[in-house]
Design an enzyme around this catalytic site. Structure first.
Site, mmCIF file in Angstrom:
data_model
loop_
_atom_site.group_PDB
_atom_site.id
_atom_site.type_symbol
_atom_site.label_atom_id
_atom_site.label_comp_id
_atom_site.label_asym_id
_atom_site.label_seq_id
_atom_site.Cartn_x
_atom_site.Cartn_y
_atom_site.Cartn_z
ATOM 1 N N ASN A 105 0.819 -1.208 0.000
ATOM 2 C CA ASN A 105 0.000 0.000 0.000
ATOM 3 C C ASN A 105 0.857 1.264 0.000
ATOM 4 O O ASN A 105 2.013 1.241 0.407
ATOM 5 C CB ASN A 105 -0.929 0.009 1.214
ATOM 6 C CG ASN A 105 -0.168 -0.123 2.501
ATOM 7 O OD1 ASN A 105 0.386 -1.171 2.776
ATOM 8 N ND2 ASN A 105 -0.115 0.941 3.274
ATOM 9 N N ASP A 152 -5.633 0.587 3.389
ATOM 10 C CA ASP A 152 -4.467 -0.181 3.834
ATOM 11 C C ASP A 152 -4.595 -1.658 3.479
ATOM 12 O O ASP A 152 -4.284 -2.535 4.275
ATOM 13 C CB ASP A 152 -4.241 -0.020 5.343
ATOM 14 C CG ASP A 152 -2.978 -0.746 5.810
ATOM 15 O OD1 ASP A 152 -2.004 -0.792 5.040
ATOM 16 O OD2 ASP A 152 -2.990 -1.298 6.919
#
Length: 185
Positions: free
Chosen positions: A22, A64
């Site tokens: 991420n 995330d």
């Protein structure tokens, strides 16, 4: 987006496949744009390191999800009966991606189940997920029951493919989350 997960090697193509993680920081308002090459499935030449393809699953990942989960390699028949080299990747974002592992062409992108709500679908022509703004994490919005949570519907566990039964096996989490943004001094 760094890699901190799994790699798969295809000796037939000499490609190594892996996912990049991420973008940072998690606060999505601090990093505009797609944050290109994060949340990406890569195919790289093992000898040269050259990227042969990169498919970004979640541009501007705001939950995330990271993109490092296991890459399963298989050979399966397509709808025309032709044997095809495939890469299957169940992602934390709740989507199971199938790519042609020789060139990165997106073959399919299906929700793990109907409770995935951050995306309405993945457009197979563009390869882009169609977001549902109700489950976004922007600063002016309290999002409830975001599915999947940051843990993901499929996290870091190993998966397997049974070529005789033509079935994939993977563990799944069913955990959703609320996202309450606030400013810190």
């Amino acid at each position: 987006g760094t890699n901190w997960g799994w790699f798969a090697y295809d000796s037939g193509t000499n490609l190594v496949h892996y996912g990049s993680g991420n973008p940072a920081p998690w606060n999505e308002t601090m990093r505009p744009g797609d944050n290109k090459w994060t949340m990406t499935i890569w195919g790289r030449d093992l000898n040269t390191g050259e990227a042969k393809f990169g498919y970004q699953k979640t541009p501007h990942d705001e939950w995330d999800y990271a993109g490092i989960n296991f890459m399963m390699l298989s050979e399966q028949k397509d709808k025309d009966g032709k044997l095809r080299k495939l890469l299957t990747h169940p992602d934390r974002n709740g989507i199971v991606y199938m790519l042609d592992r020789t060139d990165g062409t997106l073959v399919s992108a299906d929700k793990i189940d109907d409770t995935v709500n951050v995306f309405k679908k993945v457009d197979l022509k563009s390869g882009l997920p169609v977001r549902d703004p109700e489950y976004g994490t922007r600063m002016d919005h309290l999002a409830k029951d975001i599915c999947p949570s940051a843990m993901g519907y499929h996290n870091q566990g190993l998966d397997s493919y049974d070529p005789n039964k033509e079935l994939f096996f993977l563990g799944v989490n069913h955990i959703c989350m609320d996202w309450e943004p606030f400013m810190l001094p």
